[in-house]
Design a protein around this motif. Structure first.
Motif, short mmCIF file in Angstrom:
data_model
loop_
_atom_site.label_atom_id
_atom_site.label_comp_id
_atom_site.label_asym_id
_atom_site.label_seq_id
_atom_site.Cartn_x
_atom_site.Cartn_y
_atom_site.Cartn_z
N ASN A 1 0.81 -1.22 0.00
CA ASN A 1 0.00 0.00 0.00
C ASN A 1 0.84 1.27 0.00
O ASN A 1 0.30 2.36 -0.09
N TYR B 1 3.31 2.02 -2.17
CA TYR B 1 3.79 2.37 -3.50
C TYR B 1 2.71 2.16 -4.54
O TYR B 1 1.82 1.34 -4.37
N THR B 2 2.84 2.91 -5.62
CA THR B 2 2.03 2.71 -6.81
C THR B 2 3.01 2.57 -7.97
O THR B 2 3.94 3.36 -8.09
N VAL C 1 -1.67 1.89 -14.24
CA VAL C 1 -1.35 1.41 -12.90
C VAL C 1 -1.41 -0.11 -12.92
O VAL C 1 -2.39 -0.69 -13.38
N TYR D 1 3.88 6.76 -1.29
CA TYR D 1 2.64 7.32 -0.74
C TYR D 1 2.71 8.82 -0.49
O TYR D 1 1.71 9.52 -0.55
#
Length: 151
Positions: free
Chosen positions: A87, A89-90, A97, A139
């Protein structure tokens, strides 16, 4: 004459009350501005101390074609620890995505924290080979990108 002095005293007291009221408003506004500046400074300081780089070889980004997993390596180059959780990092490849399958700390497997100098592993579900633009976003908004060949 007495009424003139009395009216001047009343006006003087009124001016003092108004001046005290304006001074109170200015003091409160200045305090709120200084609090806002302090909060913004803390946020900026946190962002500046959180830094990472993508350390994959751009000519050979590893991919397991059987599992459909591409592996991205990041190194904590900041001076504070970074979380290494799904959760945190993207990952964006060519503007899309992609789901993160799992993450780990290369230097200390099983740890969910990257200390300065540690390398993290991000495995994403992406099974296309060729040259691609890969962007990793923390984040906090810090992001890095690389253009490389996914083998």
């Amino acid at each position: 004459m007495a009424s003139s002095a009395l009216s001047e005293i009343i006006l003087f007291v009124t001016v003092l009350i108004i001046a005290a009221f304006v001074a109170g408003i200015l003091l409160t506004s200045s305090y709120k501005i200084s609090i806002g500046i302090e909060e913004k400074t803390d946020i900026l300081s946190e962002k500046l101390s959180q830094d990472f780089e993508i350390v994959n070889d751009p000519s050979n980004i590893p991919r397991d074609s059987n599992l459909g997993i591409t592996t991205i390596y990041i190194k904590n180059t900041g001076n504070t620890q970074l979380p290494i959780t799904k959760n945190s990092y993207t990952v964006i490849i060519d503007g899309l995505v992609v789901p993160i399958e799992n993450v780990d700390n290369y230097n200390n497997p099983g740890s969910n924290v990257l200390y300065p100098g540690d390398v993290g592993i991000i495995n994403v579900s992406y099974n296309n080979s060729g040259y691609h633009k890969i962007k990793v976003v923390l984040y906090s908004g810090v992001s890095r990108e690389i253009i490389g060949y996914i083998s």
